[in-house]
Every structure is written in structure tokens, then in C-alpha cells.
Design an enzyme around this catalytic site. Structure first.
Site, short mmCIF file in Angstrom:
data_model
loop_
_atom_site.label_atom_id
_atom_site.label_comp_id
_atom_site.label_asym_id
_atom_site.label_seq_id
_atom_site.Cartn_x
_atom_site.Cartn_y
_atom_site.Cartn_z
N LYS A 1 22.56 -32.05 37.13
CA LYS A 1 23.53 -33.03 36.60
C LYS A 1 23.74 -34.16 37.59
CE LYS A 1 25.81 -29.53 33.78
NZ LYS A 1 26.89 -28.52 33.71
N GLN B 1 32.37 -26.08 36.22
CA GLN B 1 31.14 -25.38 35.86
C GLN B 1 31.42 -23.92 35.51
OE1 GLN B 1 27.99 -26.70 35.49
NE2 GLN B 1 27.40 -24.70 34.75
N ASP C 1 33.23 -31.90 28.92
CA ASP C 1 32.54 -30.72 28.43
C ASP C 1 32.93 -30.39 27.00
OD1 ASP C 1 30.51 -29.54 29.87
OD2 ASP C 1 31.83 -28.40 31.19
#
Length: 286
Positions: free
Chosen positions: A54, A98, A121
Site C-alpha cells: 500500500k 490494518q 476501508d
């Protein structure tokens, strides 16, 4: 003949589109570049790899990224404090925590603490609820990547029968909502199955589109699908120096009309959708 759905190629096209928007709406107006924050806890090798990818994508596309890597024994209080800092930081346009988290951390509590306007997200209940109600929201990146891949390859999903294998909040549930929504792309009739569904072949053999996110290597076999089915493989597993998906590639290839490879299918689409969400957050939050 099976056509492979090239996520790498499409992600490059979308990356170019994002770069043009950044140049036109941000750089040409002397505004600061979008900024993605990432919070990572522990030493999960897969999570570290995902985060590094990412960060690399951010650099390639012209988006700033900041990583906070916390030790494996980080307390819930410490993690919530870092999230609070990200929420309040006006220079962070969007951020992610994450997943998965360590077992001693309450995942629901962590997700609820994220500002929905920075939740790129798309996991916060506010965004998930708005998505379910067909309102403007951040969609989970993997589900959005699948939908975008089908749309860009001009694969008709309206009126088709879709079977989804896997019910996670990250993939299975959101893509079931997006595929069935009254919108374009959408209007598919959806059955959501999972590893505990008895006689799962009964459903998959009837499906026009099968999306597999069950987390079991090679779960979907060629004998489980009808000829011409469209198969989307979301799984990714490392096995004896090979990367495998949730689909038994060689038995499905030749029988499916379209198939996503692993790697190079949904993975790059997920990453680029996260960056697209970050750009949207940057434009919205300013």
C-alpha cells in the site's frame, strides 16, 4: 475459452485516472497532496506485506502515506489513542487500521472509534449502513474492486444469478449488498453461502457468477460450476513457495468464461480502490 480478468492492467488504468484528478483538482490549485494514514500492530507477515504494498502504491501514485507500527503487546488504550490522533489530525485525509488485530484487541471497538469521514476501508457501521441503504459512503475496497472489475470488463450482472462463498464483513457481506442493489452495476439475484452451507454445489452449479472468498485454498473445483460461469477468486494463500487462491485454477480454467488469476486479479484492485477512497476523502474533507 476462458478469459482472464487482469486486475494488474485495470489497476494501472485507474491509477492513471487518479493521477489526472490529483493533478487537475489538487496540484494545479496548489493544494497539498492527499495523505493516507496506516496503523499496523504486531508482526503478522501477511499484514506487513500488505502494508508495504500500500505504501509503495501511494508513492507511485503521488499520495503521501504515514505508517504507525505498534508492537504486538500494544494495549487497546494505546491503540485507541493513536486512532484519536489520526481522527483529529487535519493533514490525514483518511486512514486504516490494518486487520486482523491481535486477539486481546476488541476489533469492533477499534473500528467504531474511527471517524467515518476518514474510514477509507469502509468498515465503520455508518459507512456499511449507508452502503446497505444505497447512500453515498466509502465501500470496502475489495468489494468495490470486484464491482469495478466486472463493470470495466463490461460483464453484465443485472438479472444474473450470483453465488458468493464467504460471509466476512470485509468481502462476502458487502459484495452481496453491492451485487444486489438497485443500481448499475447491480440488480443481480444473490445467494450468500459459506463453509458451513450443506450441498454448496447445488448453488454453485446454477450460478452465472461465483465470488469465492472463503479462505480455503482450492475450495471451488471445476466440477462445481456450470460451463460459462464467471468466477472471481478473492483468496490468496502462500503454499510451498506458490501463491494459491480459493479457486482450483486448473480445473476451473477452460470451463469458466471469465476467471480472475491469483495473484494479479483482485489484489491490485483492492489496493487501488483504497487509494481512490483516500482521494475522495481528501476532496470531501477539505
Amino acid at each position: 475459452m476462458t478469459q482472464l480478468l487482469d486486475g494488474n492492467l485495470l489497476a494501472k488504468e485507474i491509477k492513471n485516472e487518479i493521477c489526472k484528478i490529483i493533478e487537475k483538482k489538487i496540484l494545479n490549485k496548489n493544494k497539498r497532496i492527499p495523505h493516507l494514514g496506516i496503523i499496523l500492530t504486531g508482526n503478522n507477515s501477511s499484514s506487513i506485506t500488505y502494508v508495504n504494498n500500500k505504501i509503495k502504491e501511494c508513492k507511485n501514485i503521488g499520495i503521501k502515506s504515514s505508517l504507525i507500527h505498534l508492537p504486538i503487546n500494544t494495549s487497546e488504550k494505546e491503540l485507541l489513542e493513536k486512532i484519536k490522533e489520526m481522527n483529529k489530525n487535519p493533514y490525514i485525509d483518511g486512514f486504516i487500521v490494518q486487520l486482523p488485530l491481535e486477539k486481546h484487541l476488541n476489533q469492533d471497538k477499534i473500528i467504531l472509534s474511527i471517524n467515518p469521514k476518514k474510514d477509507v476501508d469502509g468498515f465503520h457501521p455508518e459507512n456499511f449502513g449507508k452502503m446497505a441503504l444505497e447512500m453515498t459512503a466509502f465501500f470496502p475496497a475489495t468489494a468495490l474492486g470486484i464491482l469495478t472489475l466486472l463493470e470495466k470488463y463490461k460483464i453484465q450482472i443485472s438479472g444474473k444469478y450470483t453465488v458468493i462463498i464467504g460471509r466476512s464483513r470485509i468481502v462476502g457481506r458487502p459484495i452481496s449488498i453491492l451485487m444486489s442493489r438497485k443500481n448499475n452495476p447491480g440488480n443481480s439475484t444473490v445467494t450468500l453461502t459459506h463453509s458451513k452451507t450443506p450441498n454448496i454445489e447445488f448453488y454453485t452449479k446454477q450460478a452465472d457468477i461465483i465470488i469465492v472468498a472463503v479462505g480455503i485454498p482450492g475450495f471451488l473445483k471445476g466440477k462445481m460450476i456450470k460451463k460459462g460461469a464467471i468466477v472471481i477468486d478473492v483468496g490468496i494463500h502462500s503454499h510451498e513457495k506458490k501463491i494459491l487462491g480459493d479457486v482450483d485454477f486448473y480445473s476451473v480454467y477452460g470451463k469458466a468464461s471469465y476467471l480472475t488469476p491469483v495473484p494479479g486479479g483482485i489484489g491490485p484492485m483492492t489496493r487501488i480502490m483504497l487509494l481512490k477512497n483516500t482521494l475522495i476523502a481528501a476532496l470531501n474533507n477539505r
